[in-house]
Design an enzyme around this catalytic site. Structure first.
Site, mmCIF file in Angstrom:
data_model
loop_
_atom_site.group_PDB
_atom_site.id
_atom_site.type_symbol
_atom_site.label_atom_id
_atom_site.label_comp_id
_atom_site.label_asym_id
_atom_site.label_seq_id
_atom_site.Cartn_x
_atom_site.Cartn_y
_atom_site.Cartn_z
ATOM 1 N N GLY A 15 -5.564 0.941 18.296
ATOM 2 C CA GLY A 15 -5.802 1.121 16.860
ATOM 3 C C GLY A 15 -6.907 0.339 16.187
ATOM 4 O O GLY A 15 -6.966 0.322 14.962
ATOM 5 N N SER A 21 -9.712 -3.188 10.429
ATOM 6 C CA SER A 21 -8.446 -2.809 11.068
ATOM 7 C C SER A 21 -7.632 -4.050 11.429
ATOM 8 O O SER A 21 -8.187 -5.046 11.922
ATOM 9 C CB SER A 21 -8.699 -2.055 12.378
ATOM 10 O OG SER A 21 -9.393 -0.866 12.162
ATOM 11 N N TYR A 150 5.640 -0.681 7.370
ATOM 12 C CA TYR A 150 5.512 -1.024 5.940
ATOM 13 C C TYR A 150 6.845 -0.827 5.234
ATOM 14 O O TYR A 150 7.636 0.058 5.582
ATOM 15 C CB TYR A 150 4.398 -0.155 5.295
ATOM 16 C CG TYR A 150 4.215 -0.465 3.841
ATOM 17 C CD1 TYR A 150 3.893 -1.755 3.441
ATOM 18 C CD2 TYR A 150 4.394 0.505 2.866
ATOM 19 C CE1 TYR A 150 3.752 -2.073 2.101
ATOM 20 C CE2 TYR A 150 4.253 0.212 1.527
ATOM 21 C CZ TYR A 150 3.942 -1.086 1.149
ATOM 22 O OH TYR A 150 3.818 -1.391 -0.173
ATOM 23 N N TYR A 160 3.457 6.699 -1.051
ATOM 24 C CA TYR A 160 3.386 6.474 0.401
ATOM 25 C C TYR A 160 3.739 7.749 1.156
ATOM 26 O O TYR A 160 3.492 7.872 2.357
ATOM 27 C CB TYR A 160 4.288 5.300 0.791
ATOM 28 C CG TYR A 160 3.823 4.584 2.036
ATOM 29 C CD1 TYR A 160 2.614 3.882 2.053
ATOM 30 C CD2 TYR A 160 4.571 4.616 3.196
ATOM 31 C CE1 TYR A 160 2.190 3.235 3.197
ATOM 32 C CE2 TYR A 160 4.156 3.964 4.349
ATOM 33 C CZ TYR A 160 2.956 3.272 4.340
ATOM 34 O OH TYR A 160 2.543 2.635 5.473
ATOM 35 N N LYS A 167 7.656 5.672 9.027
ATOM 36 C CA LYS A 167 7.885 4.243 9.294
ATOM 37 C C LYS A 167 9.372 3.969 9.532
ATOM 38 O O LYS A 167 9.715 3.107 10.346
ATOM 39 C CB LYS A 167 7.351 3.385 8.145
ATOM 40 C CG LYS A 167 5.833 3.369 8.039
ATOM 41 C CD LYS A 167 5.163 2.860 9.301
ATOM 42 C CE LYS A 167 3.697 2.528 9.113
ATOM 43 N NZ LYS A 167 3.008 2.324 10.407
#
Ligand code: NAI
EC number: 1.3.1.9
Length: 272
Positions: A15, A21, A150, A160, A167
């Protein structure tokens, strides 16, 4: 400052897209702490991003892998153990993407093909990664696997969107797979729940600027930065946290336990 916490350890970091990042900062810190790793990202992100710069800086190789493809993950994990010369001690899953968010679809008006794609990338890819690691017996005993999450997994943050559901699913996978990984291979699996952070994925969320300053004012220690997250991940990869597993660990300046702060209250006092 370096403490050599990861000297002799090997791993994979997913990632890192650009210098903002969280995975990029983590790769830099893991390198400083003596860890060796392979970097990976989706083929399209490798073409668009600056990962070669990071690879050069950290003496690491880059192997492309779409984290939704079992074939790519199998190739990645086989090659990574060959390149690094043995089983892995750490893996960072730092991947997230919602097609509905990207296309501007409201939560009440989802395109379910997009929902499915975002869920596969943001949540199921963590299961796939762990399943390949588990079946190939590619992790060393006392190894550590981390995914980033998150707070919207547990509380409502309107914009979101479907990432909140992704998530929640991701955190559940960490617990469920973490049980088998712990029981059978003595490997830790945890999620780190990070403050809003200005990255490409973060800034894709509508109203991100308000979001980030609200969280900052609400948290007694202020928002955790990408570097703070990298440092926490280094600690979780080290031998100092050997029996921490199945946890969702907050790296959020205290936000998750706040009701309201003086700074936020002030904005609501009449006449101000
Ligand atoms: P980022 O945009 O720099 O990283 C997201 C990464 O996911 C990119 O490198 C992208 O190429 C990769 N990715 C997307 N589709 C993929 C696929 N099919 N296969 C492999 N990789 C793929 O953003 P950031 O913020 O560093 O995101 C990292 C993680 O942190 C994500 O899980 C995100 O949800 C999480 N996080 C971010 C917060 C923020 O406010 N930025 C807050 C809390 C968690």
């Amino acid at each position: 400052m370096s403490y050599n916490l990861l000297k002799g350890k090997r791993g994979i970091i997913f990632g890192a897209l650009d210098a903002n990042s969280i995975a990029w900062k983590t790769a830099e810190r893991v390198h400083e702490e003596g860890g060796k790793f392979v970097l990976t990202n989706a083929p399209i992100a490798l073409r668009m991003g600056q990962i070669n710069e990071l690879a050069e800086k950290t003496n690491s190789e880059v192997i492309p892998a779409d984290a939704t493809s079992l074939e790519d993950l199998e190739n990645l994990i086989t090659k990574a153990t060959e390149i690094l010369g043995g089983k892995l001690d750490f893996v960072l899953h730092s991947i997230g993407m919602s097609v509905n968010v990207r296309k501007g679809n409201h939560y009440t008006n989802q395109n379910y093909d997009f929902t499915h794609k975002g869920w596969d990338i943001s949540a199921v890819s963590f299961h796939k990664t762990m399943q390949v690691l588990y079946q190939k017996d590619a992790m060393s005993e006392w190894g550590s696997i981390i995914a980033l999450t998150y707070m919207a997994s547990q509380r409502v943050f309107p914009d979101y969107n479907d990432m909140a559901d992704n998530k929640a699913y991701l955190e559940s996978i960490a617990r469920s797979f973490g049980y088998y990984f712990g029981r059978d291979k003595k490997v830790r699996v945890n999620t780190i729940s990070q403050s809003p952070t200005p990255t490409t994925a973060g800034q894709g969320v509508k109203g991100f600027d308000g979001f980030i300053s609200y969280a900052d004012k609400m948290s007694p220690l202020g928002n955790a930065t990408a570097l703070d997250c990298a440092n926490y991940t280094v600690a979780m990869f080290s031998d100092l946290t050997k029996r921490v597993t199945l946890q969702n660990l907050y790296n959020d300046g205290g936000f998750s336990n706040m009701g309201v702060s003086d700074a936020v209250m002030e904005a609501f006092v009449e006449g101000k």
